[in-house]
Design an enzyme around this catalytic site. Structure first.
Site, mmCIF file in Angstrom:
data_model
loop_
_atom_site.group_PDB
_atom_site.id
_atom_site.type_symbol
_atom_site.label_atom_id
_atom_site.label_comp_id
_atom_site.label_asym_id
_atom_site.label_seq_id
_atom_site.Cartn_x
_atom_site.Cartn_y
_atom_site.Cartn_z
ATOM 1 N N GLU A 50 1.595 7.197 -13.724
ATOM 2 C CA GLU A 50 1.358 6.422 -12.505
ATOM 3 C C GLU A 50 1.966 5.053 -12.728
ATOM 4 O O GLU A 50 1.538 4.304 -13.603
ATOM 5 C CB GLU A 50 -0.122 6.278 -12.176
ATOM 6 C CG GLU A 50 -0.309 5.547 -10.845
ATOM 7 C CD GLU A 50 -1.736 5.093 -10.559
ATOM 8 O OE1 GLU A 50 -1.942 4.509 -9.478
ATOM 9 O OE2 GLU A 50 -2.627 5.290 -11.401
ATOM 10 N N ASP A 124 4.487 -2.744 -4.194
ATOM 11 C CA ASP A 124 4.986 -3.825 -3.340
ATOM 12 C C ASP A 124 6.316 -3.359 -2.747
ATOM 13 O O ASP A 124 7.245 -3.014 -3.484
ATOM 14 C CB ASP A 124 5.209 -5.085 -4.186
ATOM 15 C CG ASP A 124 5.559 -6.300 -3.354
ATOM 16 O OD1 ASP A 124 6.170 -6.141 -2.276
ATOM 17 O OD2 ASP A 124 5.247 -7.418 -3.787
ATOM 18 N N LYS A 128 12.277 -8.127 1.376
ATOM 19 C CA LYS A 128 13.450 -8.996 1.434
ATOM 20 C C LYS A 128 14.612 -8.405 0.632
ATOM 21 O O LYS A 128 14.418 -7.866 -0.452
ATOM 22 C CB LYS A 128 13.112 -10.386 0.898
ATOM 23 C CG LYS A 128 12.130 -11.160 1.780
ATOM 24 C CD LYS A 128 11.878 -12.552 1.243
ATOM 25 C CE LYS A 128 10.916 -13.322 2.146
ATOM 26 N NZ LYS A 128 10.656 -14.692 1.616
ATOM 27 N N ASP A 160 1.455 2.359 2.269
ATOM 28 C CA ASP A 160 1.122 1.975 3.639
ATOM 29 C C ASP A 160 2.331 1.380 4.346
ATOM 30 O O ASP A 160 2.266 1.061 5.521
ATOM 31 C CB ASP A 160 -0.003 0.939 3.636
ATOM 32 C CG ASP A 160 0.476 -0.387 3.041
ATOM 33 O OD1 ASP A 160 0.957 -0.368 1.886
ATOM 34 O OD2 ASP A 160 0.391 -1.419 3.716
#
Length: 223
Positions: A50, A124, A128, A160
């Site tokens: 993971e 994350d 950008k 998400d």
């Protein structure tokens, strides 16, 4: 988290038998467990990673559900995965371990064809453009994963971020990889693997409270 709590957790990690914290120089000069993870676990069961494991919910949850596999949560933030490591010890989950390192060094930590599966849970998205090099499903990272995965090894991305989901799907199609399953909202559409629905991370619960759909892709880096 206060500095005192962090220091306490760092100290506890040093005593945990399921936590490995090599120095960067050790990794670069020849990591002692590379190609020898079976020895660490005491068996030759498949190895599952993971990446960016956070609090280790998936590492521990998957390990409990799959006793015939070995799970390694990888994160640079030891104070965060302390929770998962401690839970694994308290619950006697012997097939879960935690490795404190930078994910870009992953091919220094594992031998070719040593890993059976990789999970990437709520990374994350690094939206950008200048942050593309840090995106865990960019081409450079995918090539690293391809090196350490077995020929039919699978990668799971749960996020998400619609951006991360779409970016990854586009990249996979462009590289000729095999997308086994893709879902834009796992809690509304049928057919998603149970372990995707039943294990929820700290961040996932926050996203669900906000009404965000959770996406998932399962893929192979071969065609």
């Amino acid at each position: 988290m206060g500095s005192k709590n962090k220091l306490k957790r760092f100290a506890e990690n040093e005593t945990f038998p399921n936590v490995i914290q090599p120095k960067r120089v050790e990794v670069m000069e020849g990591f002692h467990l590379k190609g020898k993870w079976a020895g660490h676990f005491g068996n030759g069961n498949p190895i599952v990673l993971e990446l960016g494991c956070g609090k280790g919910e998936y590492t521990v949850g998957l390990a409990k559900r799959n006793p015939k596999k070995n799970f390694i949560g990888i994160d640079i933030k030891g104070a965060r995965f302390w929770r998962g490591a401690k839970t694994a010890l308290e619950d006697n989950v012997t097939n879960a371990a935690f490795l404190r390192t930078q994910i870009e060094l992953i091919d220094f930590m594992f031998e070719e064809n040593e890993v059976s599966e990789i999970w990437i849970t709520f990374p994350d998205p690094q939206i950008k453009y200048k942050r593309t090099k840090h995106r865990l499903t960019n081409k450079i990272f995918l090539n690293k994963y391809r090196t350490i995965l077995k020929p039919m090894g699978t990668v799971h991305l749960k996020t998400d971020s619609e951006f991360m989901h779409g970016y990854t799907l586009g990249l996979l199609h462009g590289l000729g990889c095999t997308v086994i399953y893709a879902n834009h909202d796992v809690y509304k559409n049928e057919g998603c693997p149970e372990e995707v629905l039943e294990i929820q991370t700290f961040y996932e619960n926050q996203y669900l409270d906000e009404g965000k759909p959770i996406t998932y892709i399962q893929f192979r880096l071969t065609n």
